[in-house]
Enzyme design. Sequence first.
Site, short mmCIF file in Angstrom:
data_model
loop_
_atom_site.label_atom_id
_atom_site.label_comp_id
_atom_site.label_asym_id
_atom_site.label_seq_id
_atom_site.Cartn_x
_atom_site.Cartn_y
_atom_site.Cartn_z
CE1 TYR A 262 -4.88 11.28 5.50
CE2 TYR A 262 -6.67 10.93 6.72
CZ TYR A 262 -4.98 11.52 6.64
OH TYR A 262 -4.55 11.19 8.17
CB CYS B 199 -5.13 -1.04 -1.51
SG CYS B 199 -6.76 -1.05 -0.93
CG ASN C 267 -0.80 -0.53 2.18
OD1 ASN C 267 0.24 -1.02 2.69
ND2 ASN C 267 -0.64 0.63 2.78
CD GLU D 97 -5.84 -6.13 -1.61
OE1 GLU D 97 -4.96 -4.88 -1.36
OE2 GLU D 97 -6.25 -6.38 -1.23
#
Length: 145
Positions: A58, A63, A52, A65
């Site tokens: 933000y 992520c 990540n 993945e």
Amino acid sequence: MSNMAEYPVEHRVSELFAAAKAVQKNAYAPYSHFPVGAAILTPSGRIHAGCNVENAAYPVGACAEAGAIAAMVAAGETAISVILTICDSIEVGTCCGGCRQRVREFATADTLIYACGPDGVRAVFTMEQLLPTSFGPENLNGFVS
Ligand SMILES: [Zn+2]
């Protein structure tokens, strides 16, 4: 990890776990303090990893993945046989909703998703279990010229 031998050798869980754990150490998570690592095994046998990467703005963060998928695609591959994630959560840490869809894009009928903690595998899921009745590339057949 002691429980790796429980899983089929072709899933290469020990290697994926090692790759995900190694890249987890490089996670850029100064805001959540929740480092995550992910490793993908493709049908060709290659492993791609990602962590990540957060951002002061933000929502722009990505992520693990997503990073692993980007590495896979950058390497010229577009199919996921197995994806394994590792996080330090006390609970089973599964892919977030957005990542379930990201994985779905490159999933095959046999894709498996391993969710791990520092101690090893905590759960294994099929794509259908994590994202039932999902929307995928085939849903666009006939609608894309
Ligand atoms: Zn996610």
